[in-house]
Enzyme design. Structure first.
Site, PDB file in Angstrom:
ATOM      1  N   ASP A 276       0.878  -1.155   0.000  1.00  0.00           N
ATOM      2  CA  ASP A 276       0.000   0.000   0.000  1.00  0.00           C
ATOM      3  C   ASP A 276       0.929   1.221   0.000  1.00  0.00           C
ATOM      4  OD1 ASP A 276      -2.110   1.739   0.082  1.00  0.00           O
ATOM      5  OD2 ASP A 276      -3.133   0.792   1.760  1.00  0.00           O
TER       6      ASP A 276
HETATM    7  C1  BGC Z   1      -5.047   3.300   0.102  1.00  0.00           C
HETATM    8  C2  BGC Z   1      -5.166   2.298  -1.027  1.00  0.00           C
HETATM    9  C3  BGC Z   1      -4.988   3.003  -2.345  1.00  0.00           C
HETATM   10  C4  BGC Z   1      -3.671   3.749  -2.353  1.00  0.00           C
HETATM   11  C5  BGC Z   1      -3.392   4.495  -3.638  1.00  0.00           C
HETATM   12  C6  BGC Z   1      -3.805   4.155  -0.006  1.00  0.00           C
HETATM   13  O1  BGC Z   1      -3.826   5.179   0.923  1.00  0.00           O
HETATM   14  O2  BGC Z   1      -5.055   2.618   1.331  1.00  0.00           O
HETATM   15  O3  BGC Z   1      -6.388   1.637  -0.982  1.00  0.00           O
HETATM   16  O4  BGC Z   1      -5.070   2.092  -3.399  1.00  0.00           O
HETATM   17  O5  BGC Z   1      -3.672   4.699  -1.297  1.00  0.00           O
HETATM   18  O6  BGC Z   1      -4.176   5.616  -3.751  1.00  0.00           O
END
Ligand code: BGC
Length: 769
Positions: A276
């Site tokens: 993530d």
């Molecule tokens: C989120 C993810 C997301 C990623 C990219 C993160 O903060 O937890 O679900 O895909 O950001 O935007």
């Protein structure tokens, strides 16, 4: 090392390198050759996200021909032009593609379709429909020049307070896995990838970057990993996104037991794992764990990796494993095929899909006196600020930049109803005023979506006039939540005082005038209903149904469409009834901090004291009363079940039942298959959902036989004593249910000898539970 230094360094290095070697370019069948030709710096850059400009003599200082950028997309992978390695683009979901709708010096727009949120899709219990929605989303990924959709969200609804539940599917891992697999198949059928997320245990947003989710090995396997296992085995997602949080000690991103032993060795996963969107964590630990790609990526990670290989802290051969997997991913992408995307997906066609799929996920919670579908209703009074400021989806990275959201006013008016304009104008003025206040105080940043406007107090004199002028009242209740924080109990899970007064006054006044009241719930999550559900005549749970929401709701209210959704989570009477509430943040009456949920400077943990007793598994076993049970949903028609048959197969059983529409309107019925295990083995919940199926549209009098297949592995529970999945011998009760509390027919199935599958003894709890 600063950016410039890296560029110059790379330019020199790549320049001299390319004069020494014959130019090998990435092809579908030469991954090993390309890997051999890569420098350590190139390998480090490939496993770290982003697309830094690489100048190389072979490409005359130009970025690779295939390199593309999509404004607003969440991340990229690095292009290495000299080796024919394209950059690829990763964009958020799950309710649609998330990119910037406008670009500098460009008159065109790049809006994407806002589809129903994950919870709404899951409540259709219709894998085929979800696959169709997935195809539309995949098409937008492809046509907007992206390669991977960062979706679906698959975490378990451990508590209604999780801010991101709207992105997720259910409290149940089987529903989660089956719906996710359908979504992945749909998106990937378009030749683009998905990233099932957040692997795993990210069931709370509070301190999501650091919290240690402490749980038993059984709860981990049966509840929190099972959905991912199903999606991986049945749909082979191109990528998996590891979560921010820790489980039983280590960060998931650095946990080899999770990312290699379980995911790859046990489940046979062969795609890539990406983090993530974290900053610098232990780069070597991530590579060694099998976390192939670090997103969004920064230079310090590249330098750190290079230093670690040079110092011997990380073996280059370990790095090679991740690099090879990334190369194998790359050759599947549209970027690699140099797909000529149009930037013009068919948004009109997709709007139709979102309008109809939303109605199928709506859950009719109450419908006294056949209030719905409306009949003979010409004039309506529409209460609730959310009616005029309808919520298509939740906030955070799951918020789609859509061109519009149809509100209830548009929906009802276009359906031919006369909406009381005096009341509508009052709400519109209020909305304009409230919106100006929120706009002034809103924080900029990533554009986390619109906050909920506070409800307007409406005086009795106004309600009295409305009850004289209209045939029926609608009250829309809205809730909004999303990434980065969890919900609160008071006035969020429960009603606010203003809402309670509004429901009470409108119901009393309209009922005195002999007119019905319908409550529409526009939210992505569960709320308290026990204290007020007796007041209105009908309650329609519309969820956050996507950009055409107002049309979808009007279609259902007027009977142009019918609701056939059922709950994929329990609606409890009170939050404290949920066993998870003993250790979930933000619970008023929760156990004192320090027992289940603790936050000491660097040591924040949430103990899953309830183990596998999540949602209906607990309520069905303890027989505790709920407001609406798991699997519940009314219809505009009625169904009977008959001819239950269970047959043993080579590796399990098939179960079939015939469903007949015995009512007066068309409808679809979801049949839920619950299994109760023989006593004597592991302690089990009273029953567990093991499969489900939905009929096609049945006209009055029509029947359909639904058949569901189960393997012995599907019936198994995880035994920590033997570290195996085990299906004990004995007599199993197979129930065909309309909800977990409404099992209509049962048959038995006998297993003569134990079935088991040995697993690894990994991911032990980091603390006593
Ligand atoms: C989120 C993810 C997301 C990623 C990219 C993160 O903060 O937890 O679900 O895909 O950001 O935007």
């Amino acid at each position: 090392m600063k950016k410039k230094t890296i560029l110059v360094f790379c330019a020199i290095l790549l320049g001299s390198f390319s004069t020494l070697t014959a130019q090998v370019k990435l092809q579908a069948d030469n991954v090993d050759e390309v890997l051999k030709a890569m420098t350590l710096e190139e390998k480090a850059m490939l496993v770290v996200g982003g697309n830094r400009q690489i100048a190389s003599s072979a490409d005359n200082g130009m970025i690779g021909a295939h390199a593309r950028r999509v404004p607003g997309a969440a991340g990229m992978t690095q292009a290495i032009p000299r080796l024919g390695i394209p950059s690829t683009v990763l964009t958020d979901g799950p309710a649609g593609v998330r990119i910037s709708p406008r670009r500098e010096n460009d008159q065109n727009t790049y809006f994407c379709t806002g589809f129903p949120v994950g919870t709404a899709l899951a409540c259709t219990w219709n894998a085929e429909l979800v696959e169709e929605v997935g195809k539309c989303i995949g098409n937008e990924v492809l046509e907007y020049g992206c390669d991977v959709l960062l979706a679906p969200g698959m975490n378990i609804h451990r508590s209604p307070l999780c801010g991101r539940n709207f992105e997720y599917y259910s409290e149940d891992p089987i529903v989660t896995g089956k719906i996710a697999a359908a979504y992945v198949r749909g998106v990937q059928s378009q030749g683009v990838g998905t990233s099932v997320k957040h692997f795993a245990g990210n069931s709370q947003e509070t301190n999501r970057m650091n919290v240690d989710e402490v749980m038993s090995q059984r709860a981990l396997r049966e509840i929190y990993l099972k959905g991912f296992e199903i999606a991986v085995r049945e749909a082979a997602p191109w990528t998996v996104m590891s979560s921010y949080n820790r489980i039983n000690g280590p960060y998931t991103q650095e946990n080899r037991e999770l990312l290699t032993t379980i995911l790859r060795d046990e489940w046979g996963y062969d795609g890539i794992v990406m983090t993530d969107w974290t900053g610098l964590r232990n780069t070597a630990a991530q590579i060694q764990a099998g976390n192939d790609l670090m997103e969004p990526g920064n230079e310090s990670q590249i330098n750190d990796l290079i230093d670690k290989v040079k110092s011997g802290a990380l073996k280059e051969s370990d790095l090679d494993i991740c690099v090879k997997r990334i190369l194998q991913y790359l050759v599947k992408t549209p970027a690699f095929r140099a797909y000529k995307y149009s930037n013009k997906p068919d948004l009109d066609a997709h709007a139709k899909v979102t309008r109809s799929s939303a109605t199928e996920g709506m859950v009719l919670l109450k419908n006294e006196g056949k209030t719905l579908p409306m009949s003979g209703v010409k004039t309506v009074s529409v209460f609730g600020v959310t009616s005029y400021d309808f919520i298509a989806g939740g906030t955070g990275s799951g918020d789609v930049n859509k061109a519009h959201t149809i509100d209830m006013m548009q929906g009802l008016s276009e359906a031919g109803l006369q909406v009381n304009s005096k009341l509508a104008n009052l709400y519109r003025d209020y909305k304009t005023y409230q919106s100006s206040l929120t706009a002034a105080s809103s924080r900029g940043g990533r554009g986390w979506g619109r906050p909920l406007l506070p409800e307007m107090a409406v005086g009795l004199p106004i309600i009295n006039v409305q009850a004289q002028e209209s045939d029926l009242a609608i009250i829309t209740l809205g809730r909004q939540a999303g990434e980065g924080s969890d919900r609160h109990e008071d006035g969020d899970f429960t009603l606010t005082d203003v809402e309670r007064q509004l429901i009470t006054d409108v119901c009393n006044t309209f009922h005195l005038a002999g007119k019905p009241v319908v409550v529409v719930l526009n939210m992505g999550n569960v709320m308290e209903t026990a204290s007020w559900k007796s007041m209105p005549d009908a309650i329609l749970l519309a969820w956050q149904p996507g950009q055409e929401g107002g049309y979808s709701v009007a279609d259902v209210l007027t009977g142009k469409a019918y609701p056939s959704g059922k709950l994929t989570m329990t609606w409890p009477n009170n939050l404290i009834d949920l066993p998870s509430s003993a250790s979930y943040p933000n619970i008023r009456q929760a156990a004192p901090r320090g027992r289940g949920n603790n936050k000491v400077e660097f040591q924040d943990y949430t103990k899953h004291l309830e183990g596998i007793n999540v949602g209906y598994r607990y309520f069905a076993t303890s027989k505790k009363e709920v407001s609406y049970p798991f699997g519940f949903g009314l219809s505009y028609t009625t169904f009977t079940y008959s001819k239950p048959v269970v047959k043993a197969t080579k590796d399990g059983l098939t179960a079939s039942v015939t469903v007949t529409n015995t009512g007066e309107r068309a409808g679809k019925e979801v049949v839920e298959l619950y299994v109760s295990a023989p006593a004597g083995g592991l302690e089990k919940p009273a029953c567990e959902l093991k499969a489900f199926a939905k009929t096609r549209e049945l006209q009055p009098g029509q029947s359909q036989t639904l058949t569901m297949a189960l393997s012995l592995y599907d019936l198994a529970s995880y035994n920590e004593a033997t570290q195996s999945w085990e299906t004990a011998p004995g007599k199993y009760t197979i129930g065909f249910g309309a909800s977990v509390e409404d099992i209509r027919l049962t048959v038995t199935y006998s297993l003569s000898k134990q079935y088991s599958v040995k697993c690894h003894d990994v991911m032990k709890p980091s603390m006593e539970l």
